[in-house]
Design a protein around this motif. Structure first.
Motif, PDB file in Angstrom:
ATOM      1  N   GLY A 277       0.754  -1.024  -0.277  1.00  0.00           N
ATOM      2  CA  GLY A 277      -0.019   0.001   0.202  1.00  0.00           C
ATOM      3  C   GLY A 277       0.811   1.233   0.233  1.00  0.00           C
ATOM      4  O   GLY A 277       2.068   1.150  -0.006  1.00  0.00           O
ATOM      5  N   ILE A 278       0.438   2.805   0.529  1.00  0.00           N
ATOM      6  CA  ILE A 278       0.979   3.749   0.114  1.00  0.00           C
ATOM      7  C   ILE A 278       0.338   4.217   1.678  1.00  0.00           C
ATOM      8  O   ILE A 278      -0.547   4.639   2.045  1.00  0.00           O
ATOM      9  CB  ILE A 278       0.042   4.370  -1.196  1.00  0.00           C
ATOM     10  N   PRO A 279       1.490   5.167   2.499  1.00  0.00           N
ATOM     11  CA  PRO A 279       1.239   5.462   3.730  1.00  0.00           C
ATOM     12  C   PRO A 279       0.523   6.885   2.839  1.00  0.00           C
ATOM     13  O   PRO A 279       1.199   7.574   2.246  1.00  0.00           O
ATOM     14  CB  PRO A 279       2.524   6.057   3.858  1.00  0.00           C
ATOM     15  N   PRO A 280      -0.385   6.907   4.139  1.00  0.00           N
ATOM     16  CA  PRO A 280      -1.608   8.112   3.424  1.00  0.00           C
ATOM     17  C   PRO A 280      -0.657   9.286   4.196  1.00  0.00           C
ATOM     18  O   PRO A 280      -1.648  10.503   5.420  1.00  0.00           O
ATOM     19  CB  PRO A 280      -2.802   7.671   4.565  1.00  0.00           C
ATOM     20  N   SER A 281       0.112   9.632   4.085  1.00  0.00           N
ATOM     21  CA  SER A 281       1.070  11.154   4.622  1.00  0.00           C
ATOM     22  C   SER A 281       2.397  11.119   3.607  1.00  0.00           C
ATOM     23  O   SER A 281       2.925  10.500   3.130  1.00  0.00           O
ATOM     24  CB  SER A 281       1.442  10.991   6.019  1.00  0.00           C
ATOM     25  N   LEU A 282       2.732  12.535   3.981  1.00  0.00           N
ATOM     26  CA  LEU A 282       4.130  12.308   3.468  1.00  0.00           C
ATOM     27  C   LEU A 282       5.297  12.066   4.097  1.00  0.00           C
ATOM     28  O   LEU A 282       5.000  11.919   5.599  1.00  0.00           O
ATOM     29  CB  LEU A 282       4.232  14.607   3.252  1.00  0.00           C
ATOM     30  N   PRO A 283       6.386  11.660   4.082  1.00  0.00           N
ATOM     31  CA  PRO A 283       7.221  11.531   4.144  1.00  0.00           C
ATOM     32  C   PRO A 283       8.132  12.619   4.864  1.00  0.00           C
ATOM     33  O   PRO A 283       8.107  13.582   5.063  1.00  0.00           O
ATOM     34  CB  PRO A 283       8.704  10.454   3.568  1.00  0.00           C
ATOM     35  N   ALA A 284       8.464  12.383   6.560  1.00  0.00           N
ATOM     36  CA  ALA A 284       9.623  13.012   7.092  1.00  0.00           C
ATOM     37  C   ALA A 284      10.615  13.206   6.472  1.00  0.00           C
ATOM     38  O   ALA A 284      11.506  12.848   5.426  1.00  0.00           O
ATOM     39  CB  ALA A 284      10.224  12.225   8.046  1.00  0.00           C
ATOM     40  N   PHE A 285      11.311  14.571   6.604  1.00  0.00           N
ATOM     41  CA  PHE A 285      12.512  15.074   6.633  1.00  0.00           C
ATOM     42  C   PHE A 285      13.904  13.962   6.572  1.00  0.00           C
ATOM     43  O   PHE A 285      14.091  14.021   8.639  1.00  0.00           O
ATOM     44  CB  PHE A 285      13.033  16.488   6.489  1.00  0.00           C
ATOM     45  N   ALA A 286      14.477  13.287   5.620  1.00  0.00           N
ATOM     46  CA  ALA A 286      16.094  12.326   6.069  1.00  0.00           C
ATOM     47  C   ALA A 286      16.655  13.183   4.873  1.00  0.00           C
ATOM     48  O   ALA A 286      16.910  13.369   3.966  1.00  0.00           O
ATOM     49  CB  ALA A 286      15.316  11.100   5.131  1.00  0.00           C
ATOM     50  N   TRP A 287      18.055  12.983   5.751  1.00  0.00           N
ATOM     51  CA  TRP A 287      19.320  13.152   5.455  1.00  0.00           C
ATOM     52  C   TRP A 287      20.235  11.786   4.432  1.00  0.00           C
ATOM     53  O   TRP A 287      20.081  11.036   5.639  1.00  0.00           O
ATOM     54  CB  TRP A 287      20.416  14.422   6.207  1.00  0.00           C
ATOM     55  N   PRO A 288      20.116  12.254   3.624  1.00  0.00           N
ATOM     56  CA  PRO A 288      20.648  11.323   2.626  1.00  0.00           C
ATOM     57  C   PRO A 288      22.161  10.647   3.259  1.00  0.00           C
ATOM     58  O   PRO A 288      23.152  11.762   4.077  1.00  0.00           O
ATOM     59  CB  PRO A 288      21.577  10.898   1.239  1.00  0.00           C
ATOM     60  N   ALA A 289      22.871   9.487   3.363  1.00  0.00           N
ATOM     61  CA  ALA A 289      24.248   9.772   3.889  1.00  0.00           C
ATOM     62  C   ALA A 289      24.997   9.799   2.589  1.00  0.00           C
ATOM     63  O   ALA A 289      25.765   9.057   1.795  1.00  0.00           O
ATOM     64  CB  ALA A 289      24.093   8.043   4.703  1.00  0.00           C
ATOM     65  N   PHE A 290      26.117  10.894   3.161  1.00  0.00           N
ATOM     66  CA  PHE A 290      26.422  11.291   1.811  1.00  0.00           C
ATOM     67  C   PHE A 290      28.481  11.111   2.081  1.00  0.00           C
ATOM     68  O   PHE A 290      28.959  11.376   3.261  1.00  0.00           O
ATOM     69  CB  PHE A 290      26.844  13.542   1.316  1.00  0.00           C
ATOM     70  N   THR A 291      28.923  10.239   1.369  1.00  0.00           N
ATOM     71  CA  THR A 291      30.368   9.830   1.348  1.00  0.00           C
ATOM     72  C   THR A 291      30.724  10.550  -0.072  1.00  0.00           C
ATOM     73  O   THR A 291      30.756  10.133  -0.884  1.00  0.00           O
ATOM     74  CB  THR A 291      30.720   8.317   1.665  1.00  0.00           C
ATOM     75  N   TRP A 292      32.197  11.016   0.389  1.00  0.00           N
ATOM     76  CA  TRP A 292      33.205  11.491  -0.352  1.00  0.00           C
ATOM     77  C   TRP A 292      33.220  10.690  -1.975  1.00  0.00           C
ATOM     78  O   TRP A 292      33.209  10.103  -2.774  1.00  0.00           O
ATOM     79  CB  TRP A 292      34.804  11.998  -0.272  1.00  0.00           C
ATOM     80  N   ASP A 293      33.358   9.205  -1.325  1.00  0.00           N
ATOM     81  CA  ASP A 293      33.785   8.071  -1.911  1.00  0.00           C
ATOM     82  C   ASP A 293      32.863   7.793  -2.715  1.00  0.00           C
ATOM     83  O   ASP A 293      32.946   7.325  -4.275  1.00  0.00           O
ATOM     84  CB  ASP A 293      34.284   7.028  -1.480  1.00  0.00           C
ATOM     85  N   GLY A 294      31.314   8.122  -2.656  1.00  0.00           N
ATOM     86  CA  GLY A 294      30.096   8.043  -3.501  1.00  0.00           C
ATOM     87  C   GLY A 294      30.008   8.364  -4.172  1.00  0.00           C
ATOM     88  O   GLY A 294      29.260   7.862  -5.256  1.00  0.00           O
ATOM     89  N   VAL A 295      29.583  10.123  -3.797  1.00  0.00           N
ATOM     90  CA  VAL A 295      29.463  11.645  -4.567  1.00  0.00           C
ATOM     91  C   VAL A 295      31.140  10.895  -6.348  1.00  0.00           C
ATOM     92  O   VAL A 295      30.658  10.927  -7.197  1.00  0.00           O
ATOM     93  CB  VAL A 295      30.119  12.308  -4.157  1.00  0.00           C
ATOM     94  N   ARG A 296      31.866  10.369  -5.657  1.00  0.00           N
ATOM     95  CA  ARG A 296      33.466  10.781  -6.869  1.00  0.00           C
ATOM     96  C   ARG A 296      32.334   8.933  -8.376  1.00  0.00           C
ATOM     97  O   ARG A 296      32.376   9.075  -9.028  1.00  0.00           O
ATOM     98  CB  ARG A 296      34.427   9.149  -6.426  1.00  0.00           C
ATOM     99  N   GLN A 297      31.974   8.046  -7.967  1.00  0.00           N
ATOM    100  CA  GLN A 297      31.631   6.822  -8.236  1.00  0.00           C
ATOM    101  C   GLN A 297      30.275   7.765  -8.753  1.00  0.00           C
ATOM    102  O   GLN A 297      29.339   6.635 -10.144  1.00  0.00           O
ATOM    103  CB  GLN A 297      31.266   5.579  -7.613  1.00  0.00           C
ATOM    104  N   LEU A 298      29.508   8.226  -8.633  1.00  0.00           N
ATOM    105  CA  LEU A 298      28.396   9.001  -9.030  1.00  0.00           C
ATOM    106  C   LEU A 298      28.638   9.796  -9.611  1.00  0.00           C
ATOM    107  O   LEU A 298      27.677  10.683 -10.254  1.00  0.00           O
ATOM    108  CB  LEU A 298      27.077   9.708  -7.843  1.00  0.00           C
ATOM    109  N   PHE A 299      29.590  10.186 -10.618  1.00  0.00           N
ATOM    110  CA  PHE A 299      29.676  11.684 -11.555  1.00  0.00           C
ATOM    111  C   PHE A 299      28.845  10.717 -12.944  1.00  0.00           C
ATOM    112  O   PHE A 299      28.743  12.170 -13.176  1.00  0.00           O
ATOM    113  CB  PHE A 299      31.162  11.013 -12.055  1.00  0.00           C
ATOM    114  N   MET A 300      28.988   9.434 -13.671  1.00  0.00           N
ATOM    115  CA  MET A 300      28.613   9.926 -14.604  1.00  0.00           C
ATOM    116  C   MET A 300      26.690   9.515 -14.330  1.00  0.00           C
ATOM    117  O   MET A 300      26.813  10.226 -15.036  1.00  0.00           O
ATOM    118  CB  MET A 300      29.527   8.585 -15.347  1.00  0.00           C
ATOM    119  N   PRO A 301      26.967   8.970 -13.355  1.00  0.00           N
ATOM    120  CA  PRO A 301      24.858   9.591 -13.385  1.00  0.00           C
ATOM    121  C   PRO A 301      24.798  10.188 -12.866  1.00  0.00           C
ATOM    122  O   PRO A 301      22.698  10.861 -13.060  1.00  0.00           O
ATOM    123  CB  PRO A 301      24.642   8.123 -12.266  1.00  0.00           C
ATOM    124  N   THR A 302      24.852  11.408 -11.867  1.00  0.00           N
ATOM    125  CA  THR A 302      25.192  12.545 -11.667  1.00  0.00           C
ATOM    126  C   THR A 302      24.670  13.191 -13.465  1.00  0.00           C
ATOM    127  O   THR A 302      23.695  13.794 -13.505  1.00  0.00           O
ATOM    128  CB  THR A 302      26.322  13.484 -10.871  1.00  0.00           C
TER     129      THR A 302
END
Length: 589
Positions: A277-302
């Motif tokens: 099902g679908i929750p009947p409310s908007l989700p709460a604000f959540a901060w994604p876990a940023f890491t430098w290694d993760g950002v580097r591998q996401l260059f082309m998708p970005t």
């Protein structure tokens, strides 16, 4: 609406003069785009009549967006609520901050393949990070007025990858259309074909029936009201048909076939059975876990998300401009709004968003006059989520698959394949190559190779337009040992070979070579280097090079680079006659 709703031309300098002193440094020297949402200017003479028109248009678009948002999310490999949250949050921000009166933003079919691939390879958390980074990149593209660069992408590439994406969307829906339930669905074309074939024993005739019924209904719905025989039979029937004709086909399919599935308890997958099902409310604000290694591998998708989002939004805005009598969109403001939306939405569980052609066209046809309609569409979706979310558990996935197959069909420009024979080899190669690479590999590879091919063909075409032609001497002839050539077109790195070969074409008795550059419209540094190499070759054989009638751009390049002294000021002359006089002096010396 008239152009009076746009800001006066002299407002921007006044705003810049009022900037604080901190901006008077190097930032003030940058030609940055001002942040001017179209909403501010489109509601200057807003009234109640226009509001009710926008309200009706927004509600209509909200109803159309409901099934599409869920279908796009499911096809992208995420939960259906992610699509709804994106349509609500990003849709509101894009309308409120954008540069178009009628553009509707939200999850788009073009992103399905990209998002699914990123989720499969990097995971959902990295998709959110990549979307945030892509949003920042889109904002910078708009801030530095680079929105116009999107128009430099050849139309053959746009058609090629659009048709390729449509094929991949259709392929991704076959499992739900046929009722197959593989544990894992790969992102690549060949892997999906193998998986579908391996699970063919799970074929569900009820799922195929629902999907086929959805397609039949969607294709026939607009034509059901084309006949006038029933309309003349009864005024009441006429009013009923008019009301029914305004109902969006996807909603009709969702309600009728979803109700039929629940009533007959058909054995097919639904949103409830697969996602709970679908929750009947908007989700709460959540901060994604940023890491430098993760950002580097996401260059082309970005980069892929940012460029595809920019292309889709600006193409959509141009379509809207041609349909509605509104001021043309501001591409830089539109990109900045898209950037803000894509930065904010992932913190609430959303996926990439851009301008959407189907919903924008619906908005225009519903009579929208301002961005208020787009904001109403987002609020209407929010209200539906808050009130009717429990009903979503009954939505059959084969029906959503049928809706997406219908979207894929309308998304593709299939007639362009039939028209290929009317175009040249270059156009056909780029379009078909981009299409095949999009389907077999991925969009990033397709666009990269397509752009490289476009550049190679353009360079070749420009090099063929450059000519070096010998000038026939008059009856009295040239000075002894003198040859005159004219250069036509642009002397750039792709055409320098024609100049470098000149020295070998001259007769052994030649003493002076005169190049008439009157028809040389442009020259780059490679072209200048070719002229210098030619001068050195001639000098080694005791010959001189004279330039005459040099246009402003080539002459400016020669002077800025400091090579006018190497040619010799006496050897760069304003007319051919003066060059011949100089040639006679050299021959007689």
């Amino acid at each position: 609406m008239s152009s009076a709703h746009l800001p006066p031309r002299d407002e921007e300098p006044a705003a810049r003069r009022s900037m604080p002193n901190l901006a008077s440094g190097w930032l003030s020297r940058l030609d940055l785009a001002p942040f001017r949402p179209r909403l501010v200017y489109s509601i200057k003479d807003y009234n109640r009549g226009r509001f009710f028109v926008d309200l009706g248009a927004g509600l209509t678009v909200g109803i159309v967006a409901l099934p599409l948002a869920m279908a796009f999310a499911i096809a992208s490999g995420v939960k259906p609520e992610a699509g709804l949250f994106t349509a609500i949050i990003a849709g509101f921000l894009i309308s409120a901050l954008g540069g178009s009166n009628v553009q509707i933003g939200g999850p788009a079919g073009a992103f399905i393949v990209i998002v699914y691939g990123i989720v499969e390879q990097y995971g959902l958390a990295n998709l959110l990070i990549s979307t945030v980074l892509a949003g920042g990149l889109m904002f910078l593209l708009g801030l530095f007025k680079l929105g116009v660069l999107v128009r430099y992408i050849p139309v053959s590439i746009v058609i090629g990858f659009t048709n390729g994406i449509a094929v991949l969307i259709a392929l991704s829906q076959l499992k739900d259309l046929l009722g197959l339930m593989p544990a894992h669905m790969p992102a690549d074309f060949v892997g999906q074909i193998r998986t579908l074939w391996a699970h063919q024993h799970q074929f569900n005739v009820f799922a195929l029936g629902l999907g086929a019924a959805t397609l039949v209904l969607l294709f026939s719905w607009p034509r059901l009201f084309a006949s006038t025989r029933l309309v003349a039979a009864s005024p009441r029937l006429e009013r009923s048909l008019k009301v029914a004709s305004r109902m969006p086909g996807p909603i009709v399919a969702l309600v009728l076939l979803g109700g039929l599935t629940a009533l007959l308890e058909l054995p097919v997958q639904t949103i409830g059975s697969k996602f709970g099902g679908i929750p009947p409310s908007l989700p709460a604000f959540a901060w994604p876990a940023f890491t430098w290694d993760g950002v580097r591998q996401l260059f082309m998708p970005t980069v892929t998300i940012a460029l595809l989002g920019a292309i889709e939004s600006l193409l959509c805005a141009r379509v809207a401009d041609n349909m509605a009598d509104h001021p043309r969109h501001d591409p830089n403001q539109e990109l900045m709004a898209q950037g803000v939306a894509n930065v904010v939405t992932p913190f609430f569980g959303g996926i990439p968003a851009t301008g959407t052609i189907a919903r924008t066209v619906t908005n225009v046809r519903a009579g929208a006059t301002s961005p208020v309609a787009g904001m109403v569409h987002a609020l209407a979706l929010l209200l539906i989520v808050l009130v009717a979310a429990p009903l979503a558990v009954h939505v059959p996935l084969p029906v959503l698959a049928g809706i997406l197959l219908f979207v894929a069909w309308n998304m593709g420009e299939w007639h362009e394949f039939a028209r290929l024979r009317h175009f040249n080899f270059t156009y056909r190669t780029i379009l078909v190559g981009t299409f095949v690479l999009t389907v077999i590999f991925d969009l990033t590879v397709a666009v990269e190779v397509g752009l490289v091919l476009a550049c190679v063909f353009f360079i070749y075409r420009m090099s063929t337009l450059f000519r070096v032609e010998a000038v026939a001497p008059p009856a009295e002839g040239w000075p002894t040992g003198t040859q005159v050539y004219q250069l036509y077109g642009a002397l750039f790195f792709g055409a320098v070979g024609k100049v470098e070969a000149l020295a070998e074409q001259l007769p052994a008795s030649n003493r002076v070579l005169v190049l008439d550059l009157q028809r040389l419209v442009a020259m780059d540094t490679s072209g200048l280097d070719a002229l210098l190499q030619l001068r050195r070759q001639l000098e080694r054989h005791g010959q001189a090079l004279l330039l005459c009638q040099v246009n402003e751009q080539p002459l400016g390049l020669i002077r800025r680079s400091g090579h006018d002294a190497r040619f010799g000021q006496a050897n760069v002359l304003p007319t051919v006659d003066m060059a011949l006089v100089r040639a006679a002096e050299i021959v007689d010396a």
